[in-house]
Design a protein around this motif. Structure first.
Motif, PDB file in Angstrom:
ATOM      1  N   VAL A   1      37.286  45.284  33.136  1.00  0.00           N
ATOM      2  CA  VAL A   1      37.823  44.564  31.962  1.00  0.00           C
ATOM      3  C   VAL A   1      37.393  43.102  31.983  1.00  0.00           C
ATOM      4  O   VAL A   1      37.010  42.547  30.947  1.00  0.00           O
ATOM      5  CB  VAL A   1      39.376  44.662  31.917  1.00  0.00           C
ATOM      6  N   TYR A   2      37.452  42.465  33.152  1.00  0.00           N
ATOM      7  CA  TYR A   2      37.187  41.015  33.213  1.00  0.00           C
ATOM      8  C   TYR A   2      35.764  40.683  33.664  1.00  0.00           C
ATOM      9  O   TYR A   2      35.410  39.503  33.760  1.00  0.00           O
ATOM     10  CB  TYR A   2      38.211  40.326  34.130  1.00  0.00           C
ATOM     11  N   LYS A   3      34.969  41.710  33.961  1.00  0.00           N
ATOM     12  CA  LYS A   3      33.574  41.509  34.378  1.00  0.00           C
ATOM     13  C   LYS A   3      33.496  40.527  35.549  1.00  0.00           C
ATOM     14  O   LYS A   3      32.694  39.587  35.569  1.00  0.00           O
ATOM     15  CB  LYS A   3      32.708  40.968  33.220  1.00  0.00           C
ATOM     16  N   THR A   4      34.410  40.735  36.488  1.00  0.00           N
ATOM     17  CA  THR A   4      34.378  39.920  37.712  1.00  0.00           C
ATOM     18  C   THR A   4      34.882  40.783  38.862  1.00  0.00           C
ATOM     19  O   THR A   4      35.696  41.700  38.668  1.00  0.00           O
ATOM     20  CB  THR A   4      35.238  38.642  37.536  1.00  0.00           C
ATOM     21  N   SER A   5      34.395  40.467  40.051  1.00  0.00           N
ATOM     22  CA  SER A   5      34.747  41.307  41.187  1.00  0.00           C
ATOM     23  C   SER A   5      36.102  40.893  41.764  1.00  0.00           C
ATOM     24  O   SER A   5      36.388  39.698  41.903  1.00  0.00           O
ATOM     25  CB  SER A   5      33.618  41.154  42.198  1.00  0.00           C
ATOM     26  N   VAL A   6      36.968  41.859  42.052  1.00  0.00           N
ATOM     27  CA  VAL A   6      38.300  41.558  42.593  1.00  0.00           C
ATOM     28  C   VAL A   6      38.611  42.481  43.764  1.00  0.00           C
ATOM     29  O   VAL A   6      37.942  43.491  43.959  1.00  0.00           O
ATOM     30  CB  VAL A   6      39.403  41.746  41.516  1.00  0.00           C
ATOM     31  N   SER A   7      39.640  42.107  44.522  1.00  0.00           N
ATOM     32  CA  SER A   7      40.190  43.008  45.538  1.00  0.00           C
ATOM     33  C   SER A   7      41.654  43.247  45.172  1.00  0.00           C
ATOM     34  O   SER A   7      42.304  42.369  44.596  1.00  0.00           O
ATOM     35  CB  SER A   7      40.141  42.380  46.925  1.00  0.00           C
ATOM     36  N   ILE A   8      42.158  44.404  45.514  1.00  0.00           N
ATOM     37  CA  ILE A   8      43.563  44.720  45.224  1.00  0.00           C
ATOM     38  C   ILE A   8      44.298  44.875  46.551  1.00  0.00           C
ATOM     39  O   ILE A   8      43.819  45.550  47.467  1.00  0.00           O
ATOM     40  CB  ILE A   8      43.677  46.046  44.426  1.00  0.00           C
ATOM     41  N   VAL A   9      45.444  44.208  46.640  1.00  0.00           N
ATOM     42  CA  VAL A   9      46.303  44.379  47.821  1.00  0.00           C
ATOM     43  C   VAL A   9      47.681  44.813  47.335  1.00  0.00           C
ATOM     44  O   VAL A   9      48.007  44.677  46.156  1.00  0.00           O
ATOM     45  CB  VAL A   9      46.422  43.070  48.647  1.00  0.00           C
TER      46      VAL A   9
END
Ligand code: ATP
Length: 261
Positions: free
Chosen positions: A233-241
């Motif tokens: 959705v945001y076209k950016t890399s994320v990590s989920i915790v």
């Protein structure tokens, strides 16, 4: 119950929302998220009846929102818009009293019950110390709190908030969302545009993500806040915790370059 039925809406020839279908059951608490320009404010303006749809409709309790008289609508729905100019010469107290517009019945428009309800909203939001200040002289975060107090004082069953906590500090955000959660538990239906993914996942039962005027994701935080979904959705890399106490997903961001020392 609020239903968005095959709604297309926009500005002039520009169609922003395209054939949108959504429903918000009574007593639900929904966050609306998505990148800048994805159509969140356009949806809020459609829900509040301010924006005339190109096609389709929004119904509240089975009646087209555009068919409500303003005072009747204000009695059931409180709206906190994204942009409100602090009117020159208005004090904090008089601005909060404006929230009683739908209820005002006293000789001067407001009675002592209206005064009490506004006083309570002012205390709840923690702006008692600002009560006699002109709103045009407040900081951005202080003014945002005043708008929130005005919205709360309306005592409407439905609250539609467009970035209610923007400019409010971290502790203030927690206070505001705690309060919204409490109001929701007392029966209010809450729809709130919010950019903060982590607060949204902490407080809201349902997250609706818009992208290019369409519903891209719709579900509980556990269902929709995934690495792939948010990156997409945001076209950016994320990590989920996982939140250490509450177990809900929380999003971590990383700089796009290597800035380590
Ligand atoms: N008054 C207007 N006239 C013409 N176009 C508009 C108007 N208001 C918004 N738009 C356009 O409609 C699209 C959706 O805008 P909208 O304000 O609904 O997005 P948003 O998701 O709320 O964005 P943000 O996160 O930046 O607040 C954008 O491309 C915007 O440029």
């Amino acid at each position: 119950m609020i239903t968005v039925q095959n709604l297309s809406a926009g500005y002039g020839k520009r169609e922003v929302l395209q054939g949108m279908n959504l429903s918000f059951p009574a007593g639900s608490m929904t966050a609306v998220l998505g990148p800048n320009g994805s159509g969140k404010t356009t949806l809020v303006s459609s829900l509040s009846g301010v924006l005339c749809p190109i096609s389709g409709k929004v119904e509240i309790a089975g009646k087209n929102v555009r068919d409500y008289r303003p005072r009747e609508l204000a009695g059931i729905m409180a709206v906190l818009p994204q942009k409100v100019e602090p009117a020159f010469g208005l004090t904090v107290k008089s601005m909060v009293m404006m929230g009683r517009y739908a209820h005002g019945s006293g000789f001067f428009g407001y009675d002592s019950e209206d005064e009490d309800i506004c006083g309570e909203a002012i205390r709840m939001i923690g702006i008692n110390h600002l009560i006699d200040r002109p709103v045009s002289e407040l900081s951005g975060g202080e003014f945002q709190r005043v708008l929130m107090a005005r919205t709360v004082s309306q005592q409407a069953k439905i609250m539609v908030l467009d970035e209610a906590a923007s400019g409010v500090d971290v502790a203030g955000k927690i206070e505001l969302f705690d309060m919204l959660k409490k109001m929701n538990r007392q029966g209010a239906t809450i729809i709130c545009v919010i950019h903060d993914l982590n607060l949204a996942a902490l407080y809201f039962d349902r997250l609706v993500f818009l992208s290019n005027g369409k519903v891209k994701l719709d579900g509980s935080p556990a269902e929709v806040v995934t690495k792939d979904n948010i990156s997409n959705v945001y076209k950016t890399s994320v990590s989920i915790v996982e939140h250490p106490q509450l177990g809900v997903p929380q999003v971590l961001f990383s700089p796009s370059g290597d800035y380590s020392c």
